[in-house]
Design an enzyme around this catalytic site. Structure first.
Site, PDB file in Angstrom:
ATOM      1  CE1 TYR A   6      -4.394   1.386   0.295  1.00 33.38           C
ATOM      2  CE2 TYR A   6      -3.498   2.915   1.849  1.00 33.38           C
ATOM      3  CZ  TYR A   6      -4.347   2.530   1.023  1.00 33.38           C
ATOM      4  OH  TYR A   6      -5.520   3.291   1.015  1.00 33.38           O
TER       5      TYR A   6
ATOM      6  CG  ASN B 233     -15.323   1.949   4.293  1.00 29.83           C
ATOM      7  OD1 ASN B 233     -14.312   1.853   3.448  1.00 29.83           O
ATOM      8  ND2 ASN B 233     -15.405   1.217   5.392  1.00 29.83           N
TER       9      ASN B 233
ATOM     10  CG  ASN C 255     -20.790  -7.181  -2.269  1.00 33.15           C
ATOM     11  OD1 ASN C 255     -20.649  -6.852  -3.197  1.00 33.15           O
ATOM     12  ND2 ASN C 255     -20.558  -8.296  -1.485  1.00 33.15           N
TER      13      ASN C 255
ATOM     14  CB  VAL D 251     -16.638   2.109  -0.417  1.00 30.84           C
ATOM     15  CG1 VAL D 251     -16.963   3.541  -1.366  1.00 30.84           C
ATOM     16  CG2 VAL D 251     -15.506   2.347   0.386  1.00 30.84           C
TER      17      VAL D 251
ATOM     18  N   GLY E   9     -10.474   1.234  -6.661  1.00 28.99           N
ATOM     19  CA  GLY E   9      -9.942  -0.082  -5.975  1.00 28.99           C
ATOM     20  C   GLY E   9      -9.612  -1.168  -7.262  1.00 28.99           C
TER      21      GLY E   9
ATOM     22  CG  PHE F 111     -11.614   9.423  -4.482  1.00 26.47           C
ATOM     23  CD1 PHE F 111     -11.368  10.793  -4.750  1.00 26.47           C
ATOM     24  CD2 PHE F 111     -11.818   8.714  -3.409  1.00 26.47           C
ATOM     25  CE1 PHE F 111     -11.765  11.379  -3.352  1.00 26.47           C
ATOM     26  CE2 PHE F 111     -12.223   9.352  -2.095  1.00 26.47           C
ATOM     27  CZ  PHE F 111     -12.078  10.817  -2.175  1.00 26.47           C
ATOM     28  CD1 TRP F 112      -6.271   6.393  -0.835  1.00 21.78           C
ATOM     29  CD2 TRP F 112      -4.289   7.236  -1.660  1.00 21.78           C
ATOM     30  NE1 TRP F 112      -5.126   5.770  -0.334  1.00 21.78           N
ATOM     31  CE2 TRP F 112      -3.864   6.449  -0.413  1.00 21.78           C
ATOM     32  CE3 TRP F 112      -2.959   7.926  -1.954  1.00 21.78           C
ATOM     33  CZ2 TRP F 112      -2.567   6.197   0.010  1.00 21.78           C
ATOM     34  CZ3 TRP F 112      -1.959   7.973  -1.563  1.00 21.78           C
ATOM     35  CH2 TRP F 112      -1.689   6.766  -0.424  1.00 21.78           C
TER      36      TRP F 112
ATOM     37  CE  LYS G  47     -23.015 -10.362  10.843  1.00 23.23           C
ATOM     38  NZ  LYS G  47     -23.202 -10.688  11.983  1.00 23.23           N
TER      39      LYS G  47
END
Length: 400
Positions: free
Chosen positions: A89, A177, A203, A206, A299, A323-324, A390
């Site tokens: 990352y 998010n 789903n 975000v 993503g 977008f980040w 979840k």
């Protein structure tokens, strides 16, 4: 260890009582540090289920001037957190050498404290800090702050106060998010009530927020998801959040699907597409966009490249963006950050933005570091394999 003083205890002679206390103190000394902090740390990048460990460290001293001490209440485990630990990352945490005087967390062996997002409570305020006080709730504005911890000392400019009228899950999950969804819906194209948005990965965390904020604005959404055994219940769940249409990637591949979309929209252009998948599904989704539309990518869950026909740029004047949210925070003033959080708080208070489906992973203070390490590694391994639907929020108790 729990010690209960009963009437029988009080009937002991003074020497007997002191011997009992010394025995308890000795037991504490051999198993853990009395009322100490704990953090989830790593010394090098790699598989989180292998490199993460729990580390107990001493209680924080009083905060130096112009700083505050905070105690973390809940800290989400986000997919990006796993990527940071893996070393893939762009955002990198700073090594921490202040947790111990020797060994892990010291100058000789600095560690990285995991976690980017979290809700904390102010416990102590240093001289010179006037806008914060003990018991205030705050969230982190500095990226990769190391929130998988019981407590830390922070600068006031690295935190933002949030109202305690929110519940702890809402507050703990407000910085990643919801801002991502809100900004993607507002920063690239001016959308009005009745306009259409199409997104994949609907789903996801975000995607669910996109559905709710879009519904609150009167926007209509087409939401693409992967086919699965529980597709009916998931479709119902997303519809209850406010989704206009929920569609599988299998349906997207059908040649007749384009006509269905035209019937849904009444021929109206879809002006915004949101992508977190890439690969073929995004290519097919982008073909549904209208003239002068914008595709925003945040993503690439498929781990495949984004491949788009040149004709979309020539004949439809398509514009693509990346977008980040971290970059957004870095480029905005504290006032702009506060305004965004206030807007999101307003949506939550109005019941238009729900807390995410979640479960809380509690690391109890009575658990040793090795036991805590195993629980965290197991949770991370399950998330990394996509076997958990979840959001997991980490609750770390002080050790005793």
């Amino acid at each position: 260890m729990n010690v209960a003083f009963t009437s029988r205890t009080l009937s002991l002679s003074r020497p007997q009582l002191f011997r009992g206390i010394r025995k308890v103190q000795s037991s504490f000394a051999t198993c853990s540090v009395l009322s100490a902090n704990r953090a989830v740390v790593y010394t090098s990048n790699g598989d989180p289920s292998q490199v993460l460990s729990a580390l107990t460290f001493s209680n924080l001293p009083p905060p130096p001037p112009n700083t505050v001490n905070v105690r973390f209440l809940l800290s989400p485990i986000n997919p990006a957190d796993i990527n940071v630990i893996e070393g893939v990352y762009p955002a990198k945490p700073n090594p921490n050498a202040s947790l111990s005087s020797s060994g892990k967390g010291s100058q000789d062996e600095p560690v990285f404290v995991a976690g980017n997002e979290g809700l904390a409570e102010v416990t102590n305020v240093g001289d010179g800090v006037t806008h914060l006080q003990p018991n205030d709730w705050v969230i982190m504005t500095r990226q990769q702050a190391g929130t998988w911890s019981t407590g830390m000392n922070v600068k006031p400019q690295d935190i933002l106060k949030v109202p305690r009228s929110l519940n702890d899950v809402e507050a703990a999950t407000i910085t990643v998010n919801p801002p991502t969804a809100y900004n993607m819906l507002h920063d690239f194209v001016q959308l009005n009530e009745g306009d259409w948005v199409i997104q994949n990965g609907a789903n996801g965390a975000v995607g669910q927020v996109v559905i709710q904020i879009a519904a609150a604005k009167g926007l209509k959404t087409i939401n693409l998801i992967r086919n699965r055994n529980d597709i009916a219940s998931l479709t119902e769940y997303l519809s209850n959040l406010g989704a206009t249409h929920v569609v599988t990637y299998d349906e997207l591949s059908d040649k007749s699907f384009r006509q269905r979309v035209k019937e849904w929209t009444g021929g109206k252009n879809i002006r915004l597409g949101l992508n977190c998948v890439s690969g073929k599904p995004t290519t097919l989704m982008t073909r549904l966009l209208g003239q002068n539309a914008h595709l925003v990518s945040y993503g690439a869950m498929s781990k495949e490249p984004l491949s788009l026909p040149t004709s979309l740029f020539i004949f439809k004047n398509l514009t693509c963006h990346g977008f980040w949210q971290s970059r957004w925070y870095d480029s905005k003033s504290s006032g702009e950050r506060e305004k965004l959080v206030e807007t999101l708080v307003g949506l939550m208070r109005a019941g238009k933005l729900k807390e995410p489906s979640h479960e809380i992973l509690t690391i109890q203070g009575s658990e040793g570091d090795e036991e805590a390490s195993q629980k965290i590694r197991h949770a991370i391994a399950t998330l990394a394999k996509g076997q958990h639907g979840k959001k997991i929020l980490l609750k770390m108790e002080e050790t005793f």
